[in-house]
Write a protein that holds these residues in place. Sequence first.
Motif, PDB file in Angstrom:
ATOM      1  N   ALA A  49       0.809  -1.222   0.000  1.00 33.54           N
ATOM      2  CA  ALA A  49       0.000   0.000   0.000  1.00 33.54           C
ATOM      3  C   ALA A  49       0.840   1.269   0.000  1.00 33.54           C
ATOM      4  O   ALA A  49       0.362   2.330  -0.417  1.00 33.54           O
ATOM      5  CB  ALA A  49      -0.933   0.001   1.217  1.00 33.54           C
ATOM      6  N   THR A  50       2.080   1.195   0.472  1.00 35.56           N
ATOM      7  CA  THR A  50       2.918   2.385   0.546  1.00 35.56           C
ATOM      8  C   THR A  50       3.270   2.869  -0.858  1.00 35.56           C
ATOM      9  O   THR A  50       3.884   2.132  -1.628  1.00 35.56           O
ATOM     10  CB  THR A  50       4.218   2.087   1.315  1.00 35.56           C
ATOM     11  N   PRO A  51       2.897   4.093  -1.240  1.00 33.15           N
ATOM     12  CA  PRO A  51       3.116   4.542  -2.616  1.00 33.15           C
ATOM     13  C   PRO A  51       4.568   4.922  -2.890  1.00 33.15           C
ATOM     14  O   PRO A  51       5.331   5.267  -1.988  1.00 33.15           O
ATOM     15  CB  PRO A  51       2.200   5.767  -2.727  1.00 33.15           C
ATOM     16  N   ARG A  52       4.921   4.879  -4.144  1.00 34.08           N
ATOM     17  CA  ARG A  52       6.291   5.142  -4.574  1.00 34.08           C
ATOM     18  C   ARG A  52       6.762   6.533  -4.166  1.00 34.08           C
ATOM     19  O   ARG A  52       7.909   6.693  -3.709  1.00 34.08           O
ATOM     20  CB  ARG A  52       6.383   4.984  -6.093  1.00 34.08           C
ATOM     21  N   ASP A  53       5.925   7.548  -4.320  1.00 40.49           N
ATOM     22  CA  ASP A  53       6.388   8.896  -4.005  1.00 40.49           C
ATOM     23  C   ASP A  53       6.688   9.050  -2.524  1.00 40.49           C
ATOM     24  O   ASP A  53       7.602   9.788  -2.136  1.00 40.49           O
ATOM     25  CB  ASP A  53       5.384   9.951  -4.474  1.00 40.49           C
ATOM     26  N   ASN A  54       5.960   8.321  -1.661  1.00 41.64           N
ATOM     27  CA  ASN A  54       6.249   8.348  -0.232  1.00 41.64           C
ATOM     28  C   ASN A  54       7.597   7.694   0.055  1.00 41.64           C
ATOM     29  O   ASN A  54       8.403   8.212   0.842  1.00 41.64           O
ATOM     30  CB  ASN A  54       5.128   7.650   0.534  1.00 41.64           C
ATOM     31  N   ASN A  55       7.856   6.572  -0.587  1.00 42.44           N
ATOM     32  CA  ASN A  55       9.148   5.915  -0.421  1.00 42.44           C
ATOM     33  C   ASN A  55      10.290   6.852  -0.799  1.00 42.44           C
ATOM     34  O   ASN A  55      11.246   7.047  -0.037  1.00 42.44           O
ATOM     35  CB  ASN A  55       9.218   4.657  -1.299  1.00 42.44           C
ATOM     36  N   LEU A  56      10.199   7.443  -1.991  1.00 39.72           N
ATOM     37  CA  LEU A  56      11.287   8.298  -2.464  1.00 39.72           C
ATOM     38  C   LEU A  56      11.473   9.524  -1.582  1.00 39.72           C
ATOM     39  O   LEU A  56      12.605   9.983  -1.364  1.00 39.72           O
ATOM     40  CB  LEU A  56      11.033   8.712  -3.918  1.00 39.72           C
ATOM     41  N   SER A  57      10.369  10.061  -1.062  1.00 37.90           N
ATOM     42  CA  SER A  57      10.463  11.191  -0.158  1.00 37.90           C
ATOM     43  C   SER A  57      11.256  10.827   1.093  1.00 37.90           C
ATOM     44  O   SER A  57      12.113  11.600   1.557  1.00 37.90           O
ATOM     45  CB  SER A  57       9.064  11.673   0.227  1.00 37.90           C
TER      46      SER A  57
ATOM     47  N   GLY B 298       3.021   6.195  -8.123  1.00 35.54           N
ATOM     48  CA  GLY B 298       2.261   4.975  -8.354  1.00 35.54           C
ATOM     49  C   GLY B 298       2.677   3.849  -7.430  1.00 35.54           C
ATOM     50  O   GLY B 298       3.065   4.069  -6.283  1.00 35.54           O
ATOM     51  N   GLN B 299       2.637   2.619  -7.956  1.00 31.79           N
ATOM     52  CA  GLN B 299       2.846   1.414  -7.160  1.00 31.79           C
ATOM     53  C   GLN B 299       4.319   1.184  -6.852  1.00 31.79           C
ATOM     54  O   GLN B 299       5.195   1.480  -7.666  1.00 31.79           O
ATOM     55  CB  GLN B 299       2.300   0.194  -7.924  1.00 31.79           C
ATOM     56  N   ASP B 300       4.579   0.655  -5.652  1.00 31.92           N
ATOM     57  CA  ASP B 300       5.910   0.147  -5.346  1.00 31.92           C
ATOM     58  C   ASP B 300       5.751  -1.223  -4.711  1.00 31.92           C
ATOM     59  O   ASP B 300       4.635  -1.653  -4.403  1.00 31.92           O
ATOM     60  CB  ASP B 300       6.707   1.094  -4.450  1.00 31.92           C
ATOM     61  N   THR B 301       6.865  -1.903  -4.533  1.00 32.10           N
ATOM     62  CA  THR B 301       6.807  -3.312  -4.168  1.00 32.10           C
ATOM     63  C   THR B 301       7.791  -3.663  -3.062  1.00 32.10           C
ATOM     64  O   THR B 301       8.787  -2.971  -2.843  1.00 32.10           O
ATOM     65  CB  THR B 301       7.130  -4.197  -5.388  1.00 32.10           C
ATOM     66  N   ILE B 302       7.477  -4.786  -2.390  1.00 35.16           N
ATOM     67  CA  ILE B 302       8.409  -5.490  -1.515  1.00 35.16           C
ATOM     68  C   ILE B 302       8.504  -6.909  -2.066  1.00 35.16           C
ATOM     69  O   ILE B 302       7.473  -7.531  -2.346  1.00 35.16           O
ATOM     70  CB  ILE B 302       7.926  -5.502  -0.058  1.00 35.16           C
ATOM     71  N   ASP B 303       9.702  -7.397  -2.258  1.00 31.26           N
ATOM     72  CA  ASP B 303       9.888  -8.735  -2.809  1.00 31.26           C
ATOM     73  C   ASP B 303       9.598  -9.775  -1.724  1.00 31.26           C
ATOM     74  O   ASP B 303      10.331  -9.848  -0.727  1.00 31.26           O
ATOM     75  CB  ASP B 303      11.324  -8.888  -3.308  1.00 31.26           C
TER      76      ASP B 303
END
Length: 258
Positions: free
Chosen positions: A23-31, A78-83
């Motif tokens: 659920a954690t979006p890509r832009d939040n991760n990069l921020s 958009g979407q990001d992932t955890i393997d």
Amino acid sequence: MPILSRPALVEHLVRTRIAGDVATPRDNNLSHYRRLANGDRHYWLGLELGDRWTDEQDVLAVMAERCGVNDDPAHRSGQDTIDPELTVDALDRMAARLRKAAAGKERVLFATGHPGALIDAHSRVAAGLRAAGCEIVRIPGGLIADEGYVVQFADVAVFERGASLWHTHSPEPMNAILDALGEAGRPDLVVADHGWAGRAGQRGIDSMGYADCNDPALFIGEAEGTMQVTIPLDDHVIDPRSYEPLTAYVLDAAGLTD
């Protein structure tokens, strides 16, 4: 609860969005990666990173390798992932360290900054270690940090403020515990998350922590050897019972089931 095979556990992680498309979006991760690189200590989670991680692209590279986020710097939203395979790999490393703790009858401290999601997962592992002869550290009473109280519930240290258990990334509750315990009461192992895990590792204690894809510091800590194990997962899915199969898997792999 039946113990899932590795493929079945991977499927469960993806279906519940503990891993896979989270659920954690890509832009939040990069921020968050950028803020860590810019020296915002809130995102260091109790670790001391100095000037070693000032390029957010280096942070992204670690997160792609150890968490499984998209490694394309141009992917900004958009979407990001955890393997999920990396999640289970980390659970296996966690189980190996728990097996060592059980064999040595170690003193183990559990703590969480995500009481709404992870307290039961930590508590179940604590119960397994106690049954194997480990001492689960009992924290002193009356501890204060960040204008609140550090208390223990179901063998897990948590932060309380205003009669509620709080979500916190702060390392100060762990500082309060370790300062009160002193060298004589120092745990052999900490199992935690957020700043609780990072600060324990920074203070030279074997530390393992769960971490989301927007919390890069603990992954960096493992890359640098300050953290023993960092387990990539979404650390607050809607139903806390979704973590039960992965906890059962770890306990079984560690030899801590009946």
